[in-house]
Design an enzyme around this catalytic site. Structure first.
Site, PDB file in Angstrom:
ATOM      1  N   HIS A 167       3.283  -7.784  19.484  1.00 33.85           N
ATOM      2  CA  HIS A 167       2.446  -8.466  18.490  1.00 33.85           C
ATOM      3  C   HIS A 167       3.250  -9.243  17.441  1.00 33.85           C
ATOM      4  O   HIS A 167       2.960 -10.393  17.139  1.00 33.85           O
ATOM      5  CB  HIS A 167       1.571  -7.466  17.736  1.00 33.85           C
ATOM      6  CG  HIS A 167       0.884  -6.472  18.611  1.00 33.85           C
ATOM      7  ND1 HIS A 167       0.232  -6.844  19.762  1.00 33.85           N
ATOM      8  CD2 HIS A 167       0.722  -5.133  18.507  1.00 33.85           C
ATOM      9  CE1 HIS A 167      -0.292  -5.766  20.325  1.00 33.85           C
ATOM     10  NE2 HIS A 167      -0.005  -4.726  19.584  1.00 33.85           N
ATOM     11  N   HIS A 209      -3.578  -8.228  22.689  1.00 28.72           N
ATOM     12  CA  HIS A 209      -4.907  -8.487  22.118  1.00 28.72           C
ATOM     13  C   HIS A 209      -4.826  -9.089  20.706  1.00 28.72           C
ATOM     14  O   HIS A 209      -5.775  -9.686  20.237  1.00 28.72           O
ATOM     15  CB  HIS A 209      -5.790  -7.226  22.141  1.00 28.72           C
ATOM     16  CG  HIS A 209      -5.344  -6.168  21.199  1.00 28.72           C
ATOM     17  ND1 HIS A 209      -4.399  -5.238  21.536  1.00 28.72           N
ATOM     18  CD2 HIS A 209      -5.695  -5.905  19.921  1.00 28.72           C
ATOM     19  CE1 HIS A 209      -4.190  -4.450  20.510  1.00 28.72           C
ATOM     20  NE2 HIS A 209      -4.957  -4.823  19.510  1.00 28.72           N
ATOM     21  N   ARG A 260      -8.959   9.541  38.485  1.00 35.23           N
ATOM     22  CA  ARG A 260      -8.896  10.775  39.282  1.00 35.23           C
ATOM     23  C   ARG A 260     -10.046  11.711  38.948  1.00 35.23           C
ATOM     24  O   ARG A 260     -10.447  12.528  39.749  1.00 35.23           O
ATOM     25  CB  ARG A 260      -7.581  11.510  38.985  1.00 35.23           C
ATOM     26  CG  ARG A 260      -6.338  10.758  39.385  1.00 35.23           C
ATOM     27  CD  ARG A 260      -5.098  11.500  38.920  1.00 35.23           C
ATOM     28  NE  ARG A 260      -5.145  11.780  37.476  1.00 35.23           N
ATOM     29  CZ  ARG A 260      -4.209  12.403  36.795  1.00 35.23           C
ATOM     30  NH1 ARG A 260      -3.127  12.814  37.412  1.00 35.23           N
ATOM     31  NH2 ARG A 260      -4.321  12.609  35.495  1.00 35.23           N
ATOM     32  N   LYS A 284      -4.622  -0.538   5.494  1.00 36.44           N
ATOM     33  CA  LYS A 284      -4.491  -1.301   6.745  1.00 36.44           C
ATOM     34  C   LYS A 284      -4.621  -2.778   6.395  1.00 36.44           C
ATOM     35  O   LYS A 284      -5.637  -3.178   5.810  1.00 36.44           O
ATOM     36  CB  LYS A 284      -5.590  -0.878   7.716  1.00 36.44           C
ATOM     37  CG  LYS A 284      -5.559  -1.595   9.061  1.00 36.44           C
ATOM     38  CD  LYS A 284      -6.515  -0.895  10.026  1.00 36.44           C
ATOM     39  CE  LYS A 284      -6.851  -1.751  11.242  1.00 36.44           C
ATOM     40  NZ  LYS A 284      -5.720  -2.034  12.109  1.00 36.44           N
ATOM     41  N   LYS A 316       3.384   2.749   9.958  1.00 33.92           N
ATOM     42  CA  LYS A 316       2.214   3.633   9.982  1.00 33.92           C
ATOM     43  C   LYS A 316       2.149   4.411   8.675  1.00 33.92           C
ATOM     44  O   LYS A 316       3.141   4.556   7.984  1.00 33.92           O
ATOM     45  CB  LYS A 316       2.329   4.609  11.153  1.00 33.92           C
ATOM     46  CG  LYS A 316       2.148   3.902  12.488  1.00 33.92           C
ATOM     47  CD  LYS A 316       1.764   4.861  13.575  1.00 33.92           C
ATOM     48  CE  LYS A 316       1.424   4.129  14.857  1.00 33.92           C
ATOM     49  NZ  LYS A 316       0.137   3.464  14.836  1.00 33.92           N
ATOM     50  N   GLY A 350      -8.051   3.931  35.380  1.00 39.35           N
ATOM     51  CA  GLY A 350      -7.948   4.729  34.152  1.00 39.35           C
ATOM     52  C   GLY A 350      -9.263   4.707  33.394  1.00 39.35           C
ATOM     53  O   GLY A 350      -9.298   4.802  32.160  1.00 39.35           O
TER      54      GLY A 350
HETATM   55  N1  LIG Z   1      -5.742   3.311  23.799  1.00 37.66           N
HETATM   56  C1  LIG Z   1      -5.501   2.162  23.188  1.00 37.66           C
HETATM   57  O1  LIG Z   1      -6.096   1.818  22.161  1.00 37.66           O
HETATM   58  C2  LIG Z   1      -4.472   1.208  23.768  1.00 37.66           C
HETATM   59  C3  LIG Z   1      -4.181   0.002  23.081  1.00 37.66           C
HETATM   60  C4  LIG Z   1      -3.271  -0.913  23.643  1.00 37.66           C
HETATM   61  C5  LIG Z   1      -2.659  -0.607  24.849  1.00 37.66           C
HETATM   62  N2  LIG Z   1      -2.928   0.582  25.476  1.00 37.66           N
HETATM   63  C6  LIG Z   1      -2.277   0.842  26.756  1.00 37.66           C
HETATM   64  O2  LIG Z   1      -3.296   0.960  27.741  1.00 37.66           O
HETATM   65  C7  LIG Z   1      -2.948   1.944  28.701  1.00 37.66           C
HETATM   66  C8  LIG Z   1      -4.056   2.999  28.760  1.00 37.66           C
HETATM   67  O3  LIG Z   1      -4.149   3.636  27.490  1.00 37.66           O
HETATM   68  P1  LIG Z   1      -5.100   4.885  27.229  1.00 37.66           P
HETATM   69  O4  LIG Z   1      -4.922   5.225  25.807  1.00 37.66           O
HETATM   70  O5  LIG Z   1      -6.456   4.631  27.760  1.00 37.66           O
HETATM   71  O6  LIG Z   1      -4.375   5.988  28.142  1.00 37.66           O
HETATM   72  P2  LIG Z   1      -4.886   7.448  28.511  1.00 37.66           P
HETATM   73  O7  LIG Z   1      -6.232   7.708  27.941  1.00 37.66           O
HETATM   74  O8  LIG Z   1      -3.778   8.388  28.175  1.00 37.66           O
HETATM   75  O9  LIG Z   1      -4.928   7.383  30.103  1.00 37.66           O
HETATM   76  C9  LIG Z   1      -5.906   6.668  30.849  1.00 37.66           C
HETATM   77  C10 LIG Z   1      -6.268   7.455  32.086  1.00 37.66           C
HETATM   78  O10 LIG Z   1      -5.144   7.508  32.954  1.00 37.66           O
HETATM   79  C11 LIG Z   1      -5.142   8.758  33.640  1.00 37.66           C
HETATM   80  N3  LIG Z   1      -3.882   9.460  33.338  1.00 37.66           N
HETATM   81  C12 LIG Z   1      -3.411   9.805  32.118  1.00 37.66           C
HETATM   82  N4  LIG Z   1      -2.212  10.426  32.236  1.00 37.66           N
HETATM   83  C13 LIG Z   1      -1.922  10.441  33.545  1.00 37.66           C
HETATM   84  C14 LIG Z   1      -0.829  10.932  34.289  1.00 37.66           C
HETATM   85  N5  LIG Z   1       0.227  11.513  33.703  1.00 37.66           N
HETATM   86  N6  LIG Z   1      -0.850  10.800  35.617  1.00 37.66           N
HETATM   87  C15 LIG Z   1      -1.882  10.204  36.224  1.00 37.66           C
HETATM   88  N7  LIG Z   1      -2.968   9.739  35.556  1.00 37.66           N
HETATM   89  C16 LIG Z   1      -2.986   9.832  34.236  1.00 37.66           C
HETATM   90  C17 LIG Z   1      -6.292   9.565  33.115  1.00 37.66           C
HETATM   91  O11 LIG Z   1      -7.382   9.396  34.011  1.00 37.66           O
HETATM   92  P3  LIG Z   1      -7.665  10.367  35.249  1.00 37.66           P
HETATM   93  O12 LIG Z   1      -6.938  11.649  35.003  1.00 37.66           O
HETATM   94  O13 LIG Z   1      -9.154  10.523  35.275  1.00 37.66           O
HETATM   95  O14 LIG Z   1      -7.139   9.609  36.409  1.00 37.66           O
HETATM   96  C18 LIG Z   1      -6.627   8.896  31.814  1.00 37.66           C
HETATM   97  O15 LIG Z   1      -7.995   9.041  31.494  1.00 37.66           O
HETATM   98  C19 LIG Z   1      -1.607   2.511  28.247  1.00 37.66           C
HETATM   99  O16 LIG Z   1      -0.603   1.867  28.948  1.00 37.66           O
HETATM  100  C20 LIG Z   1      -1.519   2.162  26.781  1.00 37.66           C
HETATM  101  O17 LIG Z   1      -0.185   1.977  26.374  1.00 37.66           O
HETATM  102  C21 LIG Z   1      -3.817   1.481  24.962  1.00 37.66           C
END
Ligand SMILES: NC(=O)c1ccc[n+]([C@@H]2O[C@H](COP(=O)([O-])OP(=O)(O)OC[C@H]3O[C@@H](n4cnc5c(N)ncnc54)[C@H](OP(=O)(O)O)[C@@H]3O)[C@@H](O)[C@H]2O)c1
Length: 512
Positions: free
Chosen positions: A267, A205, A68, A370, A365, A34
């Protein structure tokens, strides 16, 4: 010169960066799935970059972004560069040194064949960089892909290609760990097909924030607090994690999750366990996690008692003098959505230490500001000899553990106001991390990534803890989500307030 004890040795405050990191880190390849996403770009890669600058990464190390999206290696690096240079300014030569360790590998998450190609790629990279077969996989992808990727890593034989005795392979999983008890067990089953519990690191975290780690030091490295840490002296405990932001552009996730899954299952319950658990016999990951588990098991199940659960959803309002939309007006939110964005839950803990002491946990929220803090509200003195003179009750002591925006500890106590009349005034003893420590510190994601490399599970969820947390919250979620008067149970609150009026009086008390 101020001094600290580090590893049993007294050292000058100036030298406390000895505490900053550990030495002798095993060389490794860090694989981030990802890598094109939000978490990887905004948090993980900048954290790895700062670790590199602070000598908290092993050397040799290779960082492989996988996704991807068809990035070339240089496209991937320049995308990462933008985010990394926001958080630290370095010379071009330093950046080149770091970026020479970055790689990109395009794959399809559900194609075993591309994982076989990844296996060969990692084998070549390991040989070239001499990373000694150590692999850290980070699943920074939407949760439905966790099992798919873990199974493909296993099926492709990546984990078996290096000798087990001399190398390690670890899997880092981000929250959410399922969406209820059943799905968390299903997820766990699939992770365990190819990884042992020792190899799995479930990140929270929040646990890596200094003040949160400090809770155990405060309680168990000082003789003065623990004797008071019980029902005889504590009136109530309040834990609040208030956010000013709304759901940003994450409606897809938040609509399914809501505040209880998003904040409480992880958390908030971790903060509660650190405050309420019994002392472990050693400061060692499994001993600490055993005590947390015991604590989760002592929490009384919710059964609809009056005031036990207050749920809310924000309407439009004003924050920092700017109008902000209500939850229903956010992109991707259904017009009739009943997803809670605020919750106040009153926990009761059924053990000798905490009988009768309520724990109020609040998160929401679009609140006024904050702020994250833990308030330990002590009882009033049993008898006030000043009552006749002062004609008022004596304000009880309060210990505040601030986690955001300031990290620190404040103890309030009563003193005499100067002058001829007998007047009391409340004074604070303050400890501020920012003021007392000017050196470099590790951000939460740096600390958790470092611990994964070291193999220390202290700050990570163990599956039995995850299941216990879900056992507690799943019935509550099911009853909130299926009850007939669901809409009546969800109070609205204007953005920029302290939540629904049913809760705001109490919230203001713990935030003031
Ligand atoms: N963002 C935060 O601050 C945060 C904080 C705590 C936990 N998390 C957790 O960390 C994980 C990643 O979060 P994120 O915000 O980085 O997610 P994201 O940006 O939505 O997704 C990460 C990557 O996964 C791939 N992807 C997204 N949707 C997809 C789908 N339906 N099918 C296949 N590939 C897909 C995409 O890459 P490609 O298309 O290039 O493969 C995307 O760039 C999640 O489980 C989230 O709950 C996030």
């Amino acid at each position: 010169m101020e001094q600290l004890i580090v590893d049993g040795k007294v050292c000058d405050l100036e030298n406390v960066c000895d505490c900053l990191t550990v030495t002798d880190l095993d060389p490794c390849i860090i694989v981030i799935f990802g890598a094109s996403g939000d978490l990887a770009t905004r948090k993980l890669m900048p954290a790895l970059f700062r670790m590199w600058i602070n000598n908290s990464l092993p050397d040799p190390v290779a960082i492989v972004g996988c996704a991807r999206t068809a990035f070339s290696r240089s496209e991937f690096i320049s995308r990462i560069k933008k985010e990394c240079l926001i958080c630290a300014s370095v010379s071009e030569a330093q950046w080149l040194e770091f970026s020479s360790r970055l790689y990109y590998f395009r794959l399809e998450y559900d194609s075993e064949q591309t994982f076989v190609q990844l296996k060969n790629y990692l084998k070549d990279l390991d040989r070239e960089k001499d990373t000694q077969g150590n692999l850290l996989f980070d699943l920074a992808v939407p949760p439905h892909l966790y099992s798919v990727i873990a199974e493909n890593i296993g099926q492709s034989g990546i984990t078996r290609q290096f000798p087990k005795e001399s190398s390690w392979c670890r899997l880092v999983v981000e929250k959410p760990f399922g969406s209820d008890l059943h799905t968390s067990r299903e997820l766990d089953k699939s992770l365990h097909l190819h990884f042992t519990e020792q190899q799995i690191f479930r990140i929270d975290h929040y646990l890596a924030k200094e003040t949160v780690q400090n809770i155990l030091m405060l309680r168990f490295a000082n003789a003065i607090f623990e004797p008071l840490w019980n029902r005889s002296y504590i009136d109530y405990v309040g834990i609040i994690a208030a956010e000013k932001i709304g759901i940003e552009n994450r409606a897809g996730y938040y609509e399914k999750s809501g505040v209880i899954r998003d904040m409480f299952q992880n958390h908030m319950l971790q903060l509660l366990s650190l405050i309420a658990m019994e002392p472990p016999s050693h400061f060692e990951a499994d001993r600490v996690r055993d005590e947390k588990l015991k604590l989760f098991r002592s929490i009384r199940p919710f059964n609809g008692r009056n005031g036990e659960v207050i749920l809310g959803q924000y309407e439009s309002g004003t924050i920092d003098s700017k109008p902000v939309p209500g939850y229903h007006e956010e992109n991707g939110v259904a017009n009739d959505s009943l997803t809670p964005t605020f919750a106040l839950l009153r926990f009761s803990i059924d053990n000798w230490r905490w009988q009768g002491v309520p724990f109020y946990l609040v998160s929401g929220k679009r609140l006024k500001r904050k702020e994250t803090r833990i308030v330990i509200q002590f009882k009033e003195v049993p008898h006030s000899l000043f009552r006749d003179v002062l004609n008022e009750s004596v304000v009880a002591n309060r210990l505040i553990l601030s986690i955001y925006p300031e990290e620190g500890i404040t103890l309030s106590f009563q003193t005499k106001s100067p002058g001829a009349k007998v007047c009391l005034r409340t004074m604070n003893m303050n400890f501020s991390y920012q003021e007392s420590y000017k050196g470099v510190s590790l951000e939460a994601y740096e600390k958790v990534l470092l611990d994964c490399i070291v193999g220390d599970h202290m700050l990570f969820w163990r599956q039995d803890g995850v299941e216990e947390a879900w056992s507690l919250l799943t019935p509550l979620l099911h009853s909130c989500e299926s009850c007939e008067n669901r809409a009546q149970q969800l109070y609205s609150y204007p953005a920029g307030s302290w939540g629904p009026s049913a809760a705001s009086e109490f919230v203001e008390k713990i935030i003031s």
